[in-house]
Every structure is written in C-alpha cells, then in structure tokens.
Design an enzyme around this catalytic site. Structure first.
Site, mmCIF file in Angstrom:
data_model
loop_
_atom_site.group_PDB
_atom_site.id
_atom_site.type_symbol
_atom_site.label_atom_id
_atom_site.label_comp_id
_atom_site.label_asym_id
_atom_site.label_seq_id
_atom_site.Cartn_x
_atom_site.Cartn_y
_atom_site.Cartn_z
ATOM 1 N N ASP A 169 -4.246 12.154 -6.015
ATOM 2 C CA ASP A 169 -5.102 10.167 -5.081
ATOM 3 C C ASP A 169 -2.992 10.463 -4.852
ATOM 4 O OD1 ASP A 169 -5.552 8.473 -3.478
ATOM 5 O OD2 ASP A 169 -5.541 7.459 -4.945
ATOM 6 N N CYS A 189 -8.151 8.458 -16.283
ATOM 7 C CA CYS A 189 -7.513 9.462 -16.533
ATOM 8 C C CYS A 189 -6.545 8.593 -17.082
ATOM 9 C CB CYS A 189 -7.479 10.009 -15.273
ATOM 10 S SG CYS A 189 -6.543 8.699 -13.769
ATOM 11 N N CYS A 225 0.942 -1.580 0.075
ATOM 12 C CA CYS A 225 0.105 -0.203 -0.165
ATOM 13 C C CYS A 225 0.794 1.126 0.186
ATOM 14 C CB CYS A 225 -0.859 -0.127 0.990
ATOM 15 S SG CYS A 225 -1.963 1.019 1.254
ATOM 16 N N ARG A 260 -2.165 -8.888 1.188
ATOM 17 C CA ARG A 260 -3.259 -7.799 2.164
ATOM 18 C C ARG A 260 -3.092 -8.912 3.049
ATOM 19 N NH1 ARG A 260 -5.617 -3.812 -1.567
ATOM 20 N NH2 ARG A 260 -6.842 -4.187 0.335
HETATM 21 S S1 SF4 Z 1 -1.216 11.373 -12.039
HETATM 22 FE FE1 SF4 Z 1 -3.641 10.778 -11.507
HETATM 23 S S2 SF4 Z 1 -5.002 11.570 -12.615
HETATM 24 FE FE2 SF4 Z 1 -3.076 11.617 -13.666
HETATM 25 S S3 SF4 Z 1 -2.582 9.931 -15.450
HETATM 26 FE FE3 SF4 Z 1 -2.154 9.023 -12.516
HETATM 27 S S4 SF4 Z 1 -3.342 8.623 -11.459
HETATM 28 FE FE4 SF4 Z 1 -4.874 9.989 -13.290
#
Ligand code: SF4
Ligand code: SF4
Length: 434
Positions: free
Chosen positions: A292, A270, A36, A148
C-alpha cells in the site's frame, strides 16, 4: 507459459496466507485530508474512471480464494474511499465470495472508511455480513478537524461521528484508526480518552504521519509530520494509562503487537516483522503493487488480468522486496537492544542516517527506542502473569501495588537524598519535586 522448474520454484515460494488491500476506487476520495499520501496516486491512471469493473472484481475474488492455502481468508477494502463505489458493488462482491468459497473456509470482510457517507443501508449491510469496519478519526473535534477536511476545506468531524453513531445503533463491529501528527501528537491522553470514553471503541490503531518533503538531502519532513520523540512520548503516555487501567478491555494494536514480540511470537504487524512482502495492494485496474505504501511504477508486480495473484505475491520481485526490509537494516538496528520488537519498522520511513553516517535508519527511531525500552518492565510483568496462567489484567493490580510502594518511598526520602527511581538525581529535583 512457465517451465516445470519455474512452477516448482513458485510452489516452494507460495506463502500459506497473504493479505490484499483492494482499492476499488483507486485513490479517489470525497475528502481531502491534508496529509493523505494516497491522493496523488490518481496521477498513475490519467483518464481513468477509477471504478473497479465487474470482470476485475470477479478475477480478484476468484484468485484471492484460489491462492490461499489457509482456510481463513480476509477480504479487505480500502481507498481512497471505497464506499464511493456504492453499496451494490459490495453486494456483488459478497455474493461472489459466497459462491466461490471452499467448504470449511471462513471469510473475514473488512473495510476502511472515513465514515462520512454511511447511512442506515450501509450499516445494515455491514451488520448482516459481519463486516469489520475501520473508521478514521484523529481525536476530539479540534484535533480531528485540523487536517481531516473535505474537498472544500470544510471540517468533517461531525459527519464522521454521525456515521460512527449509526454503526453503533446497528451494532456493527468497528475499530478506530487514528493518525498521529504534529497537531495531535502532544495530546496523547486527550486522544486516547476520547476514543475510549466518548467514541466507545475497544480497538484502536495509531499510525504515524511521516511525509517526506522533496529536498536535496531527502531527510526533511513536512510540518504536519509527527516528530520522532513526539511519537515516542505519544505511545509511552498512552501505554502508561492503558497498562494501569485498561488491559483486557481496550486493545491498542501497537501494544498487542509488542506483547506478542515479548512472548517471542509474530507481532501481527508487518512493520514490526523482520521481513515483509505478504501484504500487496490491488488497484482498481487489476494492477498489483508490492505494498500500500509503494504504489509506484517501480513496485508494480503485474496485473491479475494477465497473471494469477499468487504468482505475483510469490514472484522473485516481491520476495526481494520483503527480504530487503531485513537485508537493508543499518548496523545500528542490528545491534539495537529492542531490535526484536522493532526490526527497523517500515522501510518507507528509513531515510535518515545513523550518528556514524550510515544511511537507512528509520526517521522514527528515537521514538520507537524510547517506547520499547519504556515498556520493557511492565511487559515482562504482563507476560509473567500470562505464563503463570493468570489473566493479563492482573498486571494492573501488580503495578498499582508497585506504584503505591514507590510513592511511599518518595515521600519518605529526604529532599536531598537520591531519588528512589534510580535516576541518580536528588529527590527534590526528580520525583520528590513538589
Ligand atoms: S513496506 Fe509495506 S509491507 Fe513492508 S513493513 Fe512497510 S507497510 Fe509493511
Ligand atoms: S529502535 Fe531504532 S535502532 Fe532500534 S531497531 Fe528500531 S529503528 Fe533500529
């Protein structure tokens, strides 16, 4: 206070929709999964109780709803482990949303959880509010339990399955998030068939584990990380099974995204878009980060306690972050035959050099290149079916007929004749091998 020109610039930069991953417990989790990346983020807030206060919650909901131009809003909770906040927090959140939503606005509630703390009350709540639950599971027991584990190092598979079965009894809508790492990366069909047949999920998401180790050249990964070629084999093997028997009944996020790219549409992920920056992370304190995966001081955009969420999303800093995904692409990606589908994937994984020494190539490049080239023909067939008004599923019959034809050609080819697959090798060394 911003000037009129600054306000005009902000209005022009405001996106129609944006996504927020809210982390009400910050990095705090009841498990201790070995890979993680988020647990160490606890160090960003020394002395914090790691619980989102009600005033922060209220600001967040108000600003999220006010900031969206779209009439469809996704409210997404993540962690750490968000269920550690307790059910009452989420009841208050849903009540706030109901009070603030505009007429005609649809709300989609989602939560990502490890599933180990779920009980009947949680499941009844999810079902009542149509909350889509993402549950993390890495495959059959021996593969899941490899990394995990809980804080005491104990396996978690049985607790996850208990939560999962409880959700099924309550008819909660759920999907599955499976990380792909060194331990399960060579068992694609075991993982896929387990999720499809034993768990009974129709929607799955595969996330590669890539952990960088602190070395002088910065290109080393941990021994838990999936290998690039291993990840490519993982995806292609599952794709071959999916495209021959599960189209239309099982949804694999990466395959859906690829199909959209083959149709010339936005992928919905994304990582496969030319630019990013429309998915920010909200910490329990109200701090907002670029993504994130970039919850780090250098990527802190500000706080919703001092600024509006939409100002942070549309800020020059965040726009530069999103544009850098395209602008920093190495030459090898710019001329790549599958760039339209890959776009260099996520910047967080771009830490190796190309063969001619240019930095910024994605660590997973070899795997993605293999995968996207491998799926080109079946994807074209699938898209062709859709363009002719036929259901996507019809690609399966088409491929079955082609497979049978190919098998016949192999059978009839002499052992020393060129293999009908076009590899250039003798049939006996290729598909004609006993
Ligand atoms: S930096 Fe974040 S928003 Fe950009 S591609 Fe990677 S996970 Fe997606
Ligand atoms: S497959 Fe490799 S070269 Fe092609 S766009 Fe993706 S990361 Fe770049």
């Amino acid at each position: 206070m911003s000037t009129p020109i600054e306000r005009m610039a902000l209005t022009a930069a405001v996106p129609d929709a944006f996504h927020v991953m809210a982390k009400p417990t910050g990095a705090i989790c009841n498990l201790d999964c070995r890979y993680c990346f988020f647990l160490e983020k606890e160090q960003l807030y020394p002395g914090s109780h790691f619980r989102m206060r009600d005033d922060v919650l209220e600001r967040y909901i108000t600003q999220l709803i006010d900031g969206q131009r779209s009439d469809h809003v996704i409210v997404a909770w993540q962690g750490g482990e968000p269920t550690l906040m307790g059910l009452e927090f989420f009841r208050r959140a849903v009540a706030l949303i109901e009070r603030q939503r505009r007429p005609g606005m649809t709300i989609e509630h989602t939560i990502q959880t490890n599933g180990t703390l779920l009980d009947d009350a949680w499941c009844a709540f999810f079902a009542e509010h149509g909350m889509l639950v993402g549950i993390s599971i890495d495959g059959p027991q021996e593969l899941h339990d490899r990394y995990r584990v809980d804080k005491g190092g104990k396996p978690t598979f049985e607790r996850v399955m208990r939560g999962l079965r409880m959700m099924q009894r309550h008819r909660v809508a759920f999907n599955v998030l499976t990380t792909v790492h060194r331990a399960n990366g060579d068992a694609p069909l075991d993982v896929y068939r387990f999720l499809r047949d034993d768990v009974g999920t129709e929607w799955m998401q595969f996330i590669p584990i890539v952990e960088r180790v602190d070395t002088p050249d910065g290109t080393t990964v941990s021994d838990r990380s999936v290998g690039a070629a291993q990840y490519g084999r993982f995806l292609t093997t599952i794709f071959d099974e999916w495209v021959r028997r599960d189209v239309g009944r099982v949804f694999v996020q990466t395959f859906e995204a690829a199909a959209r790219r083959w149709m010339g549409m936005p992928s919905g992920m994304c990582i496969f878009e030319p630019t990013c920056g429309l998915a920010v992370a909200l910490e329990h304190t109200g701090d907002v980060y670029s993504c994130d995966h970039f919850v780090e001081p250098a990527y802190r955009l500000g706080s919703i306690r001092e600024q509006q969420l939409i100002e942070l999303v549309a800020s020059p800093q965040q726009r530069a972050f999103g544009a850098a995904k395209r602008d920093m692409l190495p030459g090898m990606c710019r001329s790549c035959e599958v760039r339209f589908a890959c776009h260099g994937e996520c910047p967080k994984n771009r830490f190796i050099a190309t063969a001619d020494g240019e930095p910024g190539l994605n660590y997973l490049c070899a795997g993605y290149r293999q995968f996207f080239n491998h799926i080109d023909r079946p994807m074209r067939l699938l898209i062709d079916q859709l363009r002719h008004g036929r259901p996507a599923q019809s690609v399966m019959a088409l491929l079955a007929a082609r497979d049978a034809e190919f098998a016949r050609a192999v059978q009839h080819a002499g052992r020393n004749a060129p293999c009908p697959c076009g590899s250039g090798r003798k049939a006996k060394h290729c598909h004609g091998r006993a």
